[in-house]
Design a protein around this motif. Structure first.
Motif, short mmCIF file in Angstrom:
data_model
loop_
_atom_site.label_atom_id
_atom_site.label_comp_id
_atom_site.label_asym_id
_atom_site.label_seq_id
_atom_site.Cartn_x
_atom_site.Cartn_y
_atom_site.Cartn_z
N LEU A 326 0.82 -1.21 0.00
CA LEU A 326 0.00 0.00 0.00
C LEU A 326 0.86 1.26 0.00
CD1 LEU A 326 -2.75 1.37 0.13
CD2 LEU A 326 -2.69 1.12 2.62
N ILE A 327 1.83 1.34 0.92
CA ILE A 327 2.65 2.55 1.01
C ILE A 327 3.48 2.72 -0.26
CG2 ILE A 327 4.50 1.38 2.27
CD1 ILE A 327 3.40 5.07 2.62
N GLU A 328 3.99 1.63 -0.81
CA GLU A 328 4.76 1.72 -2.06
C GLU A 328 3.89 2.21 -3.20
OE1 GLU A 328 8.01 -1.85 -1.24
OE2 GLU A 328 6.07 -2.30 -2.13
N SER A 329 2.65 1.74 -3.22
CA SER A 329 1.74 2.15 -4.30
C SER A 329 1.41 3.64 -4.20
CB SER A 329 0.46 1.31 -4.26
OG SER A 329 -0.37 1.67 -3.17
N ILE A 330 1.28 4.15 -2.98
CA ILE A 330 0.99 5.57 -2.80
C ILE A 330 2.18 6.41 -3.24
CG2 ILE A 330 0.57 7.37 -1.07
CD1 ILE A 330 -1.23 5.37 0.37
N LYS A 331 3.37 5.96 -2.89
CA LYS A 331 4.57 6.69 -3.32
C LYS A 331 4.65 6.74 -4.85
CE LYS A 331 7.58 6.09 0.68
NZ LYS A 331 8.89 5.60 1.16
#
Length: 337
Positions: A326-331
């Motif tokens: 999730l955090i990688e996708s937001i970045k």
């Protein structure tokens, strides 16, 4: 009385500050200590796959085309514009897989004419089935399409036993195609129906960019306890690639490897964008009450703060397709990567 109110306000301010510090630390810990995603297996050396994407200028179609072209395997990919009046004359017989993405996307369906409703059915149902029939007659072995068919279900937790149900003509136009496509599946014509949750990524439309805009403009945001299934575009593209490589058939429910909480996502976006936002505790109940308001306000509150998620077991697949957390996708979506 004034002293009491002042004390309460001071106490809430202190609690809010404590909550925000605690959440920030937790989000940082989650990022640092997050479970490593399994990396997709190295591409097998497969024979050249010829893929036809039916539907030009589609976010999903263009993303899948780029993903396949960037992979190690060899794909020959063409796109057919379904607005071309001569599309039926196109030669489908040279392709292994047809990935159908043409359709009318979800719009404001509250007050539309019967003529507009019929257009949804003509494109989302009739055109989809017409393309599938032409592909089958041309001896194409593999056909894929994606549908959203749970918008009208009484439950917010979708399991393998949940029967599709839609809330309006848009959803029904998708469901009719979904069910009829499954009937066309056989040994010589394998059909894949993908039922994804909300798809997001750089350049996507829909609810995510609106939420991202709020995350970078608002100075405060409520803390709510909700759970939503989402699917980053890279994870979807890898999933579609695996469907093609493995010549799958059936109904599939891909999603990210973790559920999304609206408040957490807003805070993550704000952090990535270096925007200071204060998260307000004690606001979950007012948001739940807001969801009960009839009309557009209640509907928007449900979309933002309500629950809507697939059971994780539905989304398991033999090969790993979730390339981004999730955090990688937001970045990636917000431009840091």
């Amino acid at each position: 009385k004034g002293l009491l109110l002042g004390s309460l306000a001071l106490g809430y301010a202190a609690y809010t500050a404590y909550t925000n510090i605690k959440r920030k630390v937790q989000l940082q810990d989650n990022f640092i200590n997050k479970k490593e995603l399994k990396q997709p297996k190295e591409d097998k050396q497969l024979p050249l796959k010829k893929v036809l994407i039916t539907g030009a200028n589609s976010y999903i179609g263009e993303s899948v085309e780029k993903w396949l072209n960037d992979s190690d395997n060899e794909y020959e990919i063409d796109t057919l514009d379904m607005l071309d009046p001569n599309w039926k004359e196109y030669d489908f017989s040279k392709y292994d897989t047809v990935f159908h993405v043409a359709g009318i996307a979800h719009a404001d369906v509250g007050n539309v004419s019967d003529e507009v409703k019929q257009r949804y059915y003509k494109v989302n149902t009739d055109l989809t089935l017409e393309v599938a029939n032409i592909a089958k007659e041309a001896k194409v072995k593999h056909f894929m399409s994606s549908m959203i068919v749970y918008s009208g279900c009484g439950t917010t937790h979708i399991t393998k036993d949940t029967k599709p149900k839609v809330e309006n003509f848009y959803g029904d136009s998708k469901l009719q195609a979904d069910l009829k496509l499954q009937e066309m599946n056989d040994e010589s014509f394998k059909v894949v129906v993908v039922r994804p949750p909300m798809i997001y990524g750089k350049g996507s439309k829909g609810n995510y960019p609106q939420l991202a805009k709020l995350a970078t403009k608002l100075s405060v945001f409520p803390i709510v306890d909700n759970k939503r299934s989402m699917l980053h575009i890279d994870n979807l593209c890898e999933f579609i690639k695996l469907m093609i490589d493995n010549e799958e058939s059936g109904v599939f429910f891909p999603q990210n490897n973790e559920y999304t909480n609206t408040s957490d996502m807003v805070q993550m976006i704000a952090n990535v964008k270096n925007h200071k936002i204060i998260m307000l505790p004690g606001t979950s109940l007012p948001m739940k009450l807001l969801e009960q308001v009839p009309g557009k306000i209640g509907g928007l509150a449900c979309k933002a703060f309500g629950n809507s998620y697939y059971d994780m077991d539905m989304s398991k697949y033999k090969d790993e397709y979730r390339v981004n957390s999730l955090i990688e996708s937001i970045k990636k979506t917000e431009g840091e990567q």
